[in-house]
Design a protein around this motif. Structure first.
Motif, PDB file in Angstrom:
ATOM      1  N   PHE A   2       0.834  -1.195   0.000  1.00 39.49           N
ATOM      2  CA  PHE A   2       0.000   0.000   0.000  1.00 39.49           C
ATOM      3  C   PHE A   2       0.875   1.254   0.000  1.00 39.49           C
ATOM      4  N   TYR A   3       0.219   2.398  -0.209  1.00 37.90           N
ATOM      5  CA  TYR A   3       0.867   3.699  -0.119  1.00 37.90           C
ATOM      6  C   TYR A   3       0.196   4.501   0.984  1.00 37.90           C
ATOM      7  N   CYS A   4       1.018   5.227   1.727  1.00 40.14           N
ATOM      8  CA  CYS A   4       0.466   6.060   2.794  1.00 40.14           C
ATOM      9  C   CYS A   4      -0.439   7.120   2.188  1.00 40.14           C
ATOM     10  N   ASN A  49      -4.357  12.359   0.622  1.00 40.68           N
ATOM     11  CA  ASN A  49      -3.516  13.105  -0.313  1.00 40.68           C
ATOM     12  C   ASN A  49      -3.033  12.216  -1.459  1.00 40.68           C
ATOM     13  N   TYR A  50      -2.817  10.934  -1.146  1.00 38.55           N
ATOM     14  CA  TYR A  50      -2.325   9.968  -2.131  1.00 38.55           C
ATOM     15  C   TYR A  50      -3.239   8.744  -2.138  1.00 38.55           C
ATOM     16  N   CYS A  51      -3.349   8.115  -3.290  1.00 33.39           N
ATOM     17  CA  CYS A  51      -4.141   6.891  -3.388  1.00 33.39           C
ATOM     18  C   CYS A  51      -3.385   5.745  -2.729  1.00 33.39           C
ATOM     19  N   PRO A  52      -4.011   5.014  -1.781  1.00 34.36           N
ATOM     20  CA  PRO A  52      -3.326   3.890  -1.128  1.00 34.36           C
ATOM     21  C   PRO A  52      -3.036   2.734  -2.084  1.00 34.36           C
ATOM     22  N   TYR A  53      -3.709   2.701  -3.246  1.00 37.56           N
ATOM     23  CA  TYR A  53      -3.582   1.568  -4.159  1.00 37.56           C
ATOM     24  C   TYR A  53      -2.563   1.802  -5.281  1.00 37.56           C
ATOM     25  N   CYS A  54      -2.620   2.975  -5.919  1.00 39.01           N
ATOM     26  CA  CYS A  54      -1.691   3.252  -7.028  1.00 39.01           C
ATOM     27  C   CYS A  54      -0.651   4.305  -6.690  1.00 39.01           C
ATOM     28  N   GLY A  55      -0.811   5.019  -5.553  1.00 38.98           N
ATOM     29  CA  GLY A  55       0.179   5.999  -5.117  1.00 38.98           C
ATOM     30  C   GLY A  55       0.082   7.348  -5.795  1.00 38.98           C
ATOM     31  N   LEU A  56      -0.993   7.608  -6.559  1.00 45.41           N
ATOM     32  CA  LEU A  56      -1.103   8.875  -7.282  1.00 45.41           C
ATOM     33  C   LEU A  56      -1.396  10.025  -6.328  1.00 45.41           C
ATOM     34  N   ASP A  57      -0.701  11.142  -6.533  1.00 43.26           N
ATOM     35  CA  ASP A  57      -0.981  12.374  -5.797  1.00 43.26           C
ATOM     36  C   ASP A  57      -2.330  12.901  -6.273  1.00 43.26           C
ATOM     37  N   GLN A  58      -3.287  13.014  -5.368  1.00 41.18           N
ATOM     38  CA  GLN A  58      -4.629  13.416  -5.745  1.00 41.18           C
ATOM     39  C   GLN A  58      -4.728  14.891  -6.108  1.00 41.18           C
ATOM     40  N   ALA A  59      -3.635  15.642  -5.905  1.00 39.06           N
ATOM     41  CA  ALA A  59      -3.628  17.038  -6.331  1.00 39.06           C
ATOM     42  C   ALA A  59      -3.308  17.175  -7.813  1.00 39.06           C
ATOM     43  N   SER A  71      -4.443   3.105 -17.911  1.00 38.01           N
ATOM     44  CA  SER A  71      -3.031   3.265 -18.238  1.00 38.01           C
ATOM     45  C   SER A  71      -2.179   2.584 -17.185  1.00 38.01           C
ATOM     46  N   LYS A  72      -1.812   1.333 -17.418  1.00 39.43           N
ATOM     47  CA  LYS A  72      -0.982   0.594 -16.470  1.00 39.43           C
ATOM     48  C   LYS A  72       0.446   1.106 -16.461  1.00 39.43           C
ATOM     49  N   ASP A  73       0.911   1.595 -17.619  1.00 42.44           N
ATOM     50  CA  ASP A  73       2.276   2.114 -17.673  1.00 42.44           C
ATOM     51  C   ASP A  73       2.437   3.315 -16.762  1.00 42.44           C
ATOM     52  N   ASP A  74       1.440   4.205 -16.731  1.00 39.29           N
ATOM     53  CA  ASP A  74       1.513   5.370 -15.858  1.00 39.29           C
ATOM     54  C   ASP A  74       1.531   4.962 -14.401  1.00 39.29           C
ATOM     55  N   GLN A  75       0.721   3.957 -14.053  1.00 38.25           N
ATOM     56  CA  GLN A  75       0.693   3.483 -12.671  1.00 38.25           C
ATOM     57  C   GLN A  75       2.041   2.892 -12.278  1.00 38.25           C
ATOM     58  N   LYS A  76       2.652   2.131 -13.204  1.00 35.08           N
ATOM     59  CA  LYS A  76       3.958   1.549 -12.919  1.00 35.08           C
ATOM     60  C   LYS A  76       5.011   2.636 -12.738  1.00 35.08           C
ATOM     61  N   GLU A  77       4.930   3.698 -13.583  1.00 30.91           N
ATOM     62  CA  GLU A  77       5.884   4.797 -13.471  1.00 30.91           C
ATOM     63  C   GLU A  77       5.755   5.498 -12.117  1.00 30.91           C
ATOM     64  N   ILE A  78       4.519   5.665 -11.654  1.00 33.65           N
ATOM     65  CA  ILE A  78       4.293   6.298 -10.352  1.00 33.65           C
ATOM     66  C   ILE A  78       4.890   5.450  -9.241  1.00 33.65           C
ATOM     67  N   ARG A  79       4.681   4.133  -9.325  1.00 32.09           N
ATOM     68  CA  ARG A  79       5.249   3.252  -8.290  1.00 32.09           C
ATOM     69  C   ARG A  79       6.771   3.310  -8.294  1.00 32.09           C
ATOM     70  N   ASP A  80       7.373   3.316  -9.510  1.00 29.92           N
ATOM     71  CA  ASP A  80       8.833   3.391  -9.602  1.00 29.92           C
ATOM     72  C   ASP A  80       9.352   4.681  -9.000  1.00 29.92           C
ATOM     73  N   GLU A  81       8.645   5.798  -9.247  1.00 35.55           N
ATOM     74  CA  GLU A  81       9.074   7.078  -8.681  1.00 35.55           C
ATOM     75  C   GLU A  81       8.995   7.044  -7.166  1.00 35.55           C
ATOM     76  N   ARG A  82       7.951   6.433  -6.626  1.00 33.25           N
ATOM     77  CA  ARG A  82       7.818   6.333  -5.165  1.00 33.25           C
ATOM     78  C   ARG A  82       8.946   5.492  -4.565  1.00 33.25           C
ATOM     79  N   GLU A  83       9.271   4.382  -5.260  1.00 30.97           N
ATOM     80  CA  GLU A  83      10.340   3.521  -4.760  1.00 30.97           C
ATOM     81  C   GLU A  83      11.674   4.240  -4.779  1.00 30.97           C
ATOM     82  N   ASN A  84      11.949   5.012  -5.858  1.00 24.25           N
ATOM     83  CA  ASN A  84      13.199   5.773  -5.927  1.00 24.25           C
ATOM     84  C   ASN A  84      13.259   6.836  -4.854  1.00 24.25           C
ATOM     85  N   GLU A  85      12.098   7.459  -4.577  1.00 24.52           N
ATOM     86  CA  GLU A  85      12.063   8.478  -3.527  1.00 24.52           C
ATOM     87  C   GLU A  85      12.323   7.846  -2.174  1.00 24.52           C
TER      88      GLU A  85
END
Length: 275
Positions: A2-4, A49-59, A71-85
């Motif tokens: 999950f994402y906080c 503020n963020y989706c617990p499932y895909c990690g997208l910033d709701q802003a 768009s699964k590619d966008d969701q994967k990119e968001i997860r990768d960015e979160r992991e790098n952060e």
């Protein structure tokens, strides 16, 4: 995984309190008001503020939400960015808690381990803030000297070690070339206006020395920014000989990145690019 819902960092499935920000997570099934996620359309807490499932910033603003629904590619990119952060913000001491020190030799190993962890943090921050080692892809005498001449009045950016040392050498070589040109010009003036030689020499010498001094001063400031040294240290450069040696010594420090305050772009260029 999950994402906080408050800070957006990855947490375990069964973790009810985020170990990063300490916010209690509102899980599905509880009597809470929900809203659909802008990306995956899952029902999430209305104050998230963020989706617990895909990690997208709701802003995030979507101009065409329909094009993002599947768009699964966008969701994967968001997860990768979160992991790098998460990697860039990892506390290096967490990996050292189990390190045992039983004899004096272990102390040296422990210090080496700390330095390795610090290097990892620097590399992670460099990726996070998109800062390379040098502004030039391949620093060299010509390319780095051109860069130093182009930024001769710029102080609000960085300058890598490679570009600095090649550019600094290039400035001294340019001084030799300028001296030869000045000699030829003065010889020509002497043939027609002998009395003007002294004045012409003073003017040309003064102009070049002012340009040389300003160019190297601003280069030192950018090099200090790259190693995150205080800018006021440049006052030592005004001490003849010893001051320049002092600044050159600290210009050898490696790049440090604990924040993105300075990059290899000036603030004015960054503002234009983000508009």
């Amino acid at each position: 995984m999950f994402y906080c819902q408050r800070c957006g960092r990855q947490i375990a499935d069964d973790e009810l309190r985020c170990h990063f920000c300490g916010i209690v997570q509102e899980r599905e099934g509880t009597s809470i008001e929900t809203k659909p996620c802008k990306k995956c359309k899952e029902a999430i807490p209305v104050n998230a503020n963020y989706c617990p499932y895909c990690g997208l910033d709701q802003a995030t603003l979507f101009y065409d939400e329909m094009s993002f629904d599947d768009s699964k590619d966008d969701q994967k990119e968001i997860r990768d960015e979160r992991e790098n952060e998460d990697d860039s913000l990892e506390d290096p001491l967490q990996t050292l808690e189990s390190f045992e020190i039983n004899d004096p030799s272990d102390v040296e190993k422990f210090l080496q381990k700390i330095e390795e962890e610090r290097d990892k943090i620097r590399e992670a921050n460099a990726k996070k803030y998109h800062i390379a080692k040098n502004e030039s892809k391949k620093p060299g005498l010509i390319v780095s000297t051109k860069l130093m001449l182009k930024d001769w009045l710029t102080v609000d950016k960085r300058m890598g070690t490679g570009d600095f040392w090649w550019g600094y050498l290039g400035m001294y070589l340019l001084t030799i070339i300028v001296s030869v040109i000045m000699g030829a010009v003065l010889a020509g003036i002497y043939m027609y206006y002998p009395k003007m030689v002294g004045t012409a020499f003073d003017v040309m010498f003064t102009v070049w020395m002012i340009f040389f001094f300003i160019t190297t001063i601003t280069a030192f400031i950018r090099r200090f920014h790259d190693s995150e040294l205080p800018m006021f240290m440049i006052v030592f450069r005004f001490i003849p000989v010893a001051g320049e040696l002092f600044c050159l010594f600290f210009a050898m420090r490696p790049q440090m990145i604990s924040n993105g305050r300075y990059t290899f772009e000036s603030k004015s260029k960054r503002k234009k690019r983000t508009k």
